[in-house]
Design a protein around this motif. Structure first.
Motif, PDB file in Angstrom:
ATOM      1  N   VAL A  30      15.402  83.905  39.482  1.00  0.00           N
ATOM      2  CA  VAL A  30      15.753  83.901  40.904  1.00  0.00           C
ATOM      3  C   VAL A  30      17.271  83.916  41.061  1.00  0.00           C
ATOM      4  O   VAL A  30      17.965  83.052  40.521  1.00  0.00           O
ATOM      5  CB  VAL A  30      15.180  82.651  41.611  1.00  0.00           C
ATOM      6  N   GLY A  31      17.759  84.888  41.809  1.00  0.00           N
ATOM      7  CA  GLY A  31      19.183  84.939  42.117  1.00  0.00           C
ATOM      8  C   GLY A  31      19.474  84.077  43.326  1.00  0.00           C
ATOM      9  O   GLY A  31      18.800  84.206  44.355  1.00  0.00           O
ATOM     10  N   THR A  32      20.438  83.170  43.200  1.00  0.00           N
ATOM     11  CA  THR A  32      20.828  82.354  44.351  1.00  0.00           C
ATOM     12  C   THR A  32      22.297  81.953  44.215  1.00  0.00           C
ATOM     13  O   THR A  32      22.940  82.208  43.195  1.00  0.00           O
ATOM     14  CB  THR A  32      19.898  81.130  44.516  1.00  0.00           C
ATOM     15  N   LYS A  33      22.816  81.311  45.277  1.00  0.00           N
ATOM     16  CA  LYS A  33      24.197  80.821  45.240  1.00  0.00           C
ATOM     17  C   LYS A  33      24.217  79.475  44.522  1.00  0.00           C
ATOM     18  O   LYS A  33      23.236  78.727  44.576  1.00  0.00           O
ATOM     19  CB  LYS A  33      24.725  80.645  46.665  1.00  0.00           C
ATOM     20  N   PHE A  34      25.342  79.176  43.890  1.00  0.00           N
ATOM     21  CA  PHE A  34      25.479  77.887  43.194  1.00  0.00           C
ATOM     22  C   PHE A  34      26.481  76.963  43.890  1.00  0.00           C
ATOM     23  O   PHE A  34      26.623  75.809  43.503  1.00  0.00           O
ATOM     24  CB  PHE A  34      25.957  78.109  41.744  1.00  0.00           C
ATOM     25  N   ASP A  35      27.196  77.478  44.890  1.00  0.00           N
ATOM     26  CA  ASP A  35      28.293  76.679  45.464  1.00  0.00           C
ATOM     27  C   ASP A  35      28.218  76.602  46.983  1.00  0.00           C
ATOM     28  O   ASP A  35      29.229  76.372  47.631  1.00  0.00           O
ATOM     29  CB  ASP A  35      29.649  77.273  45.038  1.00  0.00           C
ATOM     30  N   GLN A  36      27.018  76.834  47.529  1.00  0.00           N
ATOM     31  CA  GLN A  36      26.884  76.790  48.988  1.00  0.00           C
ATOM     32  C   GLN A  36      26.036  75.603  49.410  1.00  0.00           C
ATOM     33  O   GLN A  36      24.795  75.651  49.348  1.00  0.00           O
ATOM     34  CB  GLN A  36      26.269  78.106  49.499  1.00  0.00           C
ATOM     35  N   PRO A  37      26.708  74.523  49.846  1.00  0.00           N
ATOM     36  CA  PRO A  37      25.965  73.339  50.264  1.00  0.00           C
ATOM     37  C   PRO A  37      24.922  73.693  51.320  1.00  0.00           C
ATOM     38  O   PRO A  37      25.163  74.574  52.144  1.00  0.00           O
ATOM     39  CB  PRO A  37      27.037  72.409  50.848  1.00  0.00           C
ATOM     40  N   LEU A  38      23.797  73.020  51.269  1.00  0.00           N
ATOM     41  CA  LEU A  38      22.649  73.169  52.175  1.00  0.00           C
ATOM     42  C   LEU A  38      21.762  74.360  51.839  1.00  0.00           C
ATOM     43  O   LEU A  38      20.616  74.418  52.242  1.00  0.00           O
ATOM     44  CB  LEU A  38      23.052  73.292  53.659  1.00  0.00           C
ATOM     45  N   PHE A  39      22.262  75.360  51.109  1.00  0.00           N
ATOM     46  CA  PHE A  39      21.451  76.548  50.801  1.00  0.00           C
ATOM     47  C   PHE A  39      21.195  76.706  49.305  1.00  0.00           C
ATOM     48  O   PHE A  39      20.048  76.814  48.882  1.00  0.00           O
ATOM     49  CB  PHE A  39      22.085  77.801  51.414  1.00  0.00           C
ATOM     50  N   GLY A  40      22.266  76.707  48.530  1.00  0.00           N
ATOM     51  CA  GLY A  40      22.112  76.793  47.078  1.00  0.00           C
ATOM     52  C   GLY A  40      23.339  76.186  46.439  1.00  0.00           C
ATOM     53  O   GLY A  40      24.414  76.782  46.450  1.00  0.00           O
ATOM     54  N   GLN A  41      23.179  74.956  45.951  1.00  0.00           N
ATOM     55  CA  GLN A  41      24.334  74.269  45.366  1.00  0.00           C
ATOM     56  C   GLN A  41      23.878  73.438  44.178  1.00  0.00           C
ATOM     57  O   GLN A  41      22.848  72.773  44.236  1.00  0.00           O
ATOM     58  CB  GLN A  41      24.994  73.350  46.389  1.00  0.00           C
ATOM     59  N   LYS A  42      24.673  73.501  43.114  1.00  0.00           N
ATOM     60  CA  LYS A  42      24.382  72.688  41.937  1.00  0.00           C
ATOM     61  C   LYS A  42      24.850  71.269  42.185  1.00  0.00           C
ATOM     62  O   LYS A  42      25.999  71.049  42.563  1.00  0.00           O
ATOM     63  CB  LYS A  42      25.132  73.255  40.726  1.00  0.00           C
ATOM     64  N   ASN A  43      23.961  70.303  41.998  1.00  0.00           N
ATOM     65  CA  ASN A  43      24.389  68.906  42.175  1.00  0.00           C
ATOM     66  C   ASN A  43      24.980  68.365  40.874  1.00  0.00           C
ATOM     67  O   ASN A  43      25.070  69.099  39.873  1.00  0.00           O
ATOM     68  CB  ASN A  43      23.241  68.044  42.707  1.00  0.00           C
ATOM     69  N   LEU A  44      25.375  67.103  40.895  1.00  0.00           N
ATOM     70  CA  LEU A  44      26.080  66.544  39.737  1.00  0.00           C
ATOM     71  C   LEU A  44      25.191  66.495  38.495  1.00  0.00           C
ATOM     72  O   LEU A  44      25.684  66.484  37.373  1.00  0.00           O
ATOM     73  CB  LEU A  44      26.606  65.135  40.071  1.00  0.00           C
ATOM     74  N   GLU A  45      23.882  66.478  38.710  1.00  0.00           N
ATOM     75  CA  GLU A  45      22.955  66.477  37.559  1.00  0.00           C
ATOM     76  C   GLU A  45      22.700  67.895  37.053  1.00  0.00           C
ATOM     77  O   GLU A  45      21.930  68.099  36.122  1.00  0.00           O
ATOM     78  CB  GLU A  45      21.605  65.844  37.938  1.00  0.00           C
ATOM     79  N   GLY A  46      23.311  68.867  37.715  1.00  0.00           N
ATOM     80  CA  GLY A  46      23.133  70.257  37.277  1.00  0.00           C
ATOM     81  C   GLY A  46      21.911  70.925  37.887  1.00  0.00           C
ATOM     82  O   GLY A  46      21.560  72.047  37.517  1.00  0.00           O
ATOM     83  N   ASN A  47      21.262  70.243  38.845  1.00  0.00           N
ATOM     84  CA  ASN A  47      20.094  70.846  39.501  1.00  0.00           C
ATOM     85  C   ASN A  47      20.502  71.509  40.814  1.00  0.00           C
ATOM     86  O   ASN A  47      21.424  71.056  41.478  1.00  0.00           O
ATOM     87  CB  ASN A  47      19.036  69.773  39.794  1.00  0.00           C
TER      88      ASN A  47
END
Ligand code: GLU
Length: 289
Positions: free
Chosen positions: A55-72
């Motif tokens: 699945v292609g998604t954003k990794f740095d857009q809060p609320l939509f697609g963001q990696k949290n501190l645990e890497g999820n």
């Protein structure tokens, strides 16, 4: 005696039925997920059999697609992707998340680097020439983010004339500024987090993209930024799939419609972007173009 034999027969038939169900039964070679039988040779059958999906998604857009501190990954797009995977019989652990910035969404789909894209991805005619879209599953609108207190008094895109405004390469908001507001001085990065950084450091005077993306950035840094708060476009978010894979597109549209009915869409929204959205959200009508 006769009743006991009949009961035994019934038990045998039930046991055979259960066994057939457990083995997947005769599904003509297609896959099954949660009792759903997919047509042989379909993308759905292939993914279900693999038990994995990219699945292609954003990794740095809060609320939509963001990696949290645990890497999820967290966010509304992430939840929508998990629901689609689930309907294919794929657990969240079977999802390979592929970071897709705005400019590489079409290429990633075309080059088969991802099976589908959920990434604040506006459905439009230009993109439809090279990829197909299920959805929309949300309708955003372009807006402007400025420094807290709005020191330059920016109230809309016309006020961007002569100002340094940041957006992202390959995005519809950047294209809109270039085409319709050519007097704005557009700076482009690959991701919105870099635009937010540039605004904070006074390298630019405004950031423009979809209102809900900006709300996510503001929510992370409420002392630094604010939203102008006047949408000036419509950005219907779709799920990008390989061009011509109508079966897969229809399947995703069916899944979306199901989530609109059964409350899963609302639940996903409320748990993510809905927490900070300024407007009530309702599921849009799917466009089976
Ligand atoms: N929705 C717009 C687009 O698809 C802007 C958001 C983004 O760049 O992801 O271009």
């Amino acid at each position: 005696m006769r009743t006991r034999r009949a009961a035994g027969l019934v038990a045998t038939v039930v046991a055979l039925m259960l066994l057939a169900a457990a083995c997947g039964g005769d599904d003509g070679g297609g896959g099954q997920a949660g009792g759903t039988s997919f047509p042989e040779g379909s993308t759905m059958a292939r993914l279900q059999q693999a038990g994995k999906v990219r699945v292609g998604t954003k990794f740095d857009q809060p609320l939509f697609g963001q990696k949290n501190l645990e890497g999820n990954l967290e966010g509304f797009d992430v939840e929508i992707a998990k629901i689609i995977a689930g309907e294919l019989g794929i657990q969240p652990s079977g999802i390979e998340w592929v970071e897709s910035v705005s400019a590489n969404r079409e290429p990633f789909i075309q080059q088969d680097k991802v099976d589908f894209v959920v990434a604040t991805y506006t459905i439009n005619d230009k993109r439809k020439q090279v990829v197909d879209f299920a959805g929309p599953y949300y309708v955003a609108g372009q807006d402007i983010m400025v420094k807290k207190g709005n020191p330059l008094g920016i109230t809309g895109p016309d006020d961007l004339a002569g100002k340094k405004v940041c957006s992202v390469t390959g995005s519809t908001p950047a294209e809109n500024i270039r085409t319709n507001y050519p007097q704005a001085k557009l700076t482009e990065f690959d991701v919105y987090s870099k635009c937010a950084e540039a605004l904070k450091n006074d390298q630019v005077e405004a950031v423009t993209t979809d209102n809900v993306i900006l709300l996510g950035l503001i929510n992370q840094d409420q002392e630094a930024f604010e939203l102008v708060g006047k949408k000036f476009t419509e950005e219907p978010y779709g799920i990008g799939v390989k061009k011509g894979d109508t079966q897969f597109r229809n399947f995703i549209n069916d899944v979306l419609e199901k989530t609109y009915q059964d409350g899963r869409w609302q639940q996903a929204w409320d748990a993510t972007a809905g927490k900070v959205a300024t407007e009530e959200a309702t599921p849009p009508t799917v466009d089976r173009y």
